[in-house]
Design an enzyme around this catalytic site. Sequence first.
Site, PDB file in Angstrom:
ATOM      1  N   ARG A 266      -3.239  -7.442  -5.431  1.00 48.04           N
ATOM      2  CA  ARG A 266      -1.959  -6.730  -5.826  1.00 48.04           C
ATOM      3  C   ARG A 266      -2.088  -5.282  -5.258  1.00 48.04           C
ATOM      4  O   ARG A 266      -3.045  -4.758  -4.884  1.00 48.04           O
ATOM      5  CB  ARG A 266      -1.933  -6.993  -7.188  1.00 48.04           C
ATOM      6  CG  ARG A 266      -2.867  -6.907  -8.141  1.00 48.04           C
ATOM      7  CD  ARG A 266      -3.569  -5.732  -8.519  1.00 48.04           C
ATOM      8  NE  ARG A 266      -2.760  -4.480  -8.596  1.00 48.04           N
ATOM      9  CZ  ARG A 266      -3.258  -3.054  -8.260  1.00 48.04           C
ATOM     10  NH1 ARG A 266      -4.299  -3.207  -7.806  1.00 48.04           N
ATOM     11  NH2 ARG A 266      -2.295  -2.100  -8.263  1.00 48.04           N
TER      12      ARG A 266
ATOM     13  N   GLN B  74      -3.719  -2.643 -15.084  1.00 46.09           N
ATOM     14  CA  GLN B  74      -4.073  -2.224 -14.140  1.00 46.09           C
ATOM     15  C   GLN B  74      -4.869  -0.904 -14.305  1.00 46.09           C
ATOM     16  O   GLN B  74      -5.825  -0.464 -13.289  1.00 46.09           O
ATOM     17  CB  GLN B  74      -3.135  -1.924 -12.961  1.00 46.09           C
ATOM     18  CG  GLN B  74      -2.513  -3.392 -12.405  1.00 46.09           C
ATOM     19  CD  GLN B  74      -1.382  -3.754 -13.308  1.00 46.09           C
ATOM     20  OE1 GLN B  74      -1.148  -3.563 -14.498  1.00 46.09           O
ATOM     21  NE2 GLN B  74      -0.618  -4.655 -12.436  1.00 46.09           N
TER      22      GLN B  74
ATOM     23  N   ASP C 292       6.579   0.482  -5.194  1.00 47.64           N
ATOM     24  CA  ASP C 292       6.757  -0.750  -4.607  1.00 47.64           C
ATOM     25  C   ASP C 292       7.709  -1.002  -3.475  1.00 47.64           C
ATOM     26  O   ASP C 292       7.848  -1.645  -2.599  1.00 47.64           O
ATOM     27  CB  ASP C 292       6.857  -1.645  -5.599  1.00 47.64           C
ATOM     28  CG  ASP C 292       5.729  -1.926  -6.325  1.00 47.64           C
ATOM     29  OD1 ASP C 292       5.262  -1.246  -7.182  1.00 47.64           O
ATOM     30  OD2 ASP C 292       4.604  -2.872  -5.912  1.00 47.64           O
TER      31      ASP C 292
ATOM     32  N   ASN D 227       8.617   0.979  -8.899  1.00 42.70           N
ATOM     33  CA  ASN D 227       7.224   0.851  -9.322  1.00 42.70           C
ATOM     34  C   ASN D 227       7.159   0.093 -10.666  1.00 42.70           C
ATOM     35  O   ASN D 227       7.801  -0.362 -11.311  1.00 42.70           O
ATOM     36  CB  ASN D 227       6.722   2.362  -9.339  1.00 42.70           C
ATOM     37  CG  ASN D 227       5.347   2.526  -9.272  1.00 42.70           C
ATOM     38  OD1 ASN D 227       4.728   1.674  -8.204  1.00 42.70           O
ATOM     39  ND2 ASN D 227       4.504   3.276 -10.022  1.00 42.70           N
TER      40      ASN D 227
END
Lengths: 352, 352
Positions: free
Chosen positions: A52, A198, A239, A249
């Site tokens: 990712r 994350q 992103d 994002n």
Amino acid sequence: MNFESIDRVRPLLWNGEFLRILDQRLLPHQQEYIDCRSAQDVAEAIRTLAVRGAPAIGIAGAYGVVLAATKVSAERGQVALRHIDATLDLLENARPTAVNLRWAVQRMRAALSNMGAKWSSELEAEAIAIQAEDLAANRTMGRLGAECLIQGARVLTHCNTGSLATAGFGTALGVIRAGVASGRIAMVYASETRPWLQGSRLTVWELLQDGIEATLIVDSASAYLMQQGKIDAVIVGADRICANGDVANKIGTYAHALAAKAHGVKVMVVAPSTTVDMATVCGADIEIEQRSGTELTHIGGTAVGADAASIYNPVFDITPAACIDFLVTERGVIEHPDAEKMAEVFSRLSST
Amino acid sequence: MNFESIDRVRPLLWNGEFLRILDQRLLPHQQEYIDCRSAQDVAEAIRTLAVRGAPAIGIAGAYGVVLAATKVSAERGQVALRHIDATLDLLENARPTAVNLRWAVQRMRAALSNMGAKWSSELEAEAIAIQAEDLAANRTMGRLGAECLIQGARVLTHCNTGSLATAGFGTALGVIRAGVASGRIAMVYASETRPWLQGSRLTVWELLQDGIEATLIVDSASAYLMQQGKIDAVIVGADRICANGDVANKIGTYAHALAAKAHGVKVMVVAPSTTVDMATVCGADIEIEQRSGTELTHIGGTAVGADAASIYNPVFDITPAACIDFLVTERGVIEHPDAEKMAEVFSRLSST
């Protein structure tokens, strides 16, 4: 410290035959690799978050194109492309929000289409170039971004934007590496980044590999920290960046940015130019990926919450350009981005 | 629907001999009770979050005083009080931020001090009264708060402020119960509330007992939902309300409130007058409890994140009065609270 020499964490290793992917679903407790030997394997690894991070899934996608083409014998690239076209569609659409994946697959398509007899080795070289360019861009951005910070800055980052999410060094985390190395950054906060964690699983772990001690907080504590004057800048990746400077994002980015605006804290977005999509006019035009509600109700396979009647799990959000103080790409820093400034720097991307 | 008749979830059951506490650490997967037979047992249950929620820990504290006093034989309350004074200090300080605990123990102290020969039964009656008054206040607040909402309101609540956190019905969740019952509320979002997951573990579960379907989101998604126009009001409880209207509540409340202000979404704080502390001038004067970092790194006993170098885990934050549209207590609704309006309604509490 010279963090540019550090090369401990690499999510993507191409060995000429297959793509070895560090399985980020198992970090930090297990470090296991998945060997992708087909484009389908790569698409599955992207879809399931084994790999990712917008730049990293772009690079993985590029190698996926190489893997798809190895199954094909054809004299010219254009013919090979026709054979793998449907497979590349699958790859390109493995995840919808980050534009880097689409960009990388399209770049590989275009390159292949123009290649002659040596297309096989040239295609591999193209993917390797994409990876190398990303690493180089990150090092440039790290330097440029760190220069925008005040001396002694206390910074907050969200999600993971480090070596794990890129070809190496990182985007927002590259700025943090560079800023810590130069002594400009005095303190790093990492928000845990629900639902996929994350921050607590990847960012804290990755920084510890470099000897950088981040302080972990829950996502919703950032506003309180800013109220107490404990944060000078929020540094995040992206992103997708739109033609007007709006940024998609990880979910929670917009909440951090709003809190920053309310407290005079700087907001810095760091992403390579491959994340810029001049064809997307503004944030409202971006498809925001919705993922399974089990990402909220289950953690590490264990049920943590009640059986919820309903779960809404958008995994990205939109931060309007008006909230952004510094947009850092390898082409330079845009302060307070808007459509005009974006067009100046990125207009030649709009035709891709 | 008449949610006032519903009595399915009770965290605190006094049976004349001991206090039975529904262990909220194990919800929603296990419904187990702890029998507290001493003030020390009650303090431990409060400290470890077996019972939580500002009004609920106040009520538990009141019964803790009763339990402390049962060990004492004395002719007059004042003499009994001297014997248990140190124990009551322990109880009063089991958690620092919510003022209800301190308020309840002090009310019990003052009552005991004035009691004669029948102090034992009178003390028990005082604790029972505190519990009954809280339930009555919640029903009043539910009605008052719901009346402030627009028809068809889509509301977001944070943490758990329901029967589990109070004597019953709830504060913010009481408004939601009343608003759903009257048809005024069309949609309920519950934020999961990291790190302790009161939203996903308790609020979603408690509402489902009443047949109310809440939609679960991660805490940091609220700003994005508001950006999309999906939320009309944020409805939360409080752990302490200051003389100027500043509110201490679960970490993340301030982030929701800031996002609400940026999007024209109403912010409603619902708490009984026992949560008002006119002796605390403003939010900066409130001690914010810091809890163990393992609340972030471990979920349900399982390690989820990396071994973080450092963790900052403040479990409350301060929402300034300027962010609050409606402050609802059983005494009425204060719109846009400030020191003057607070003094009008609560000045007679300032001497306690």
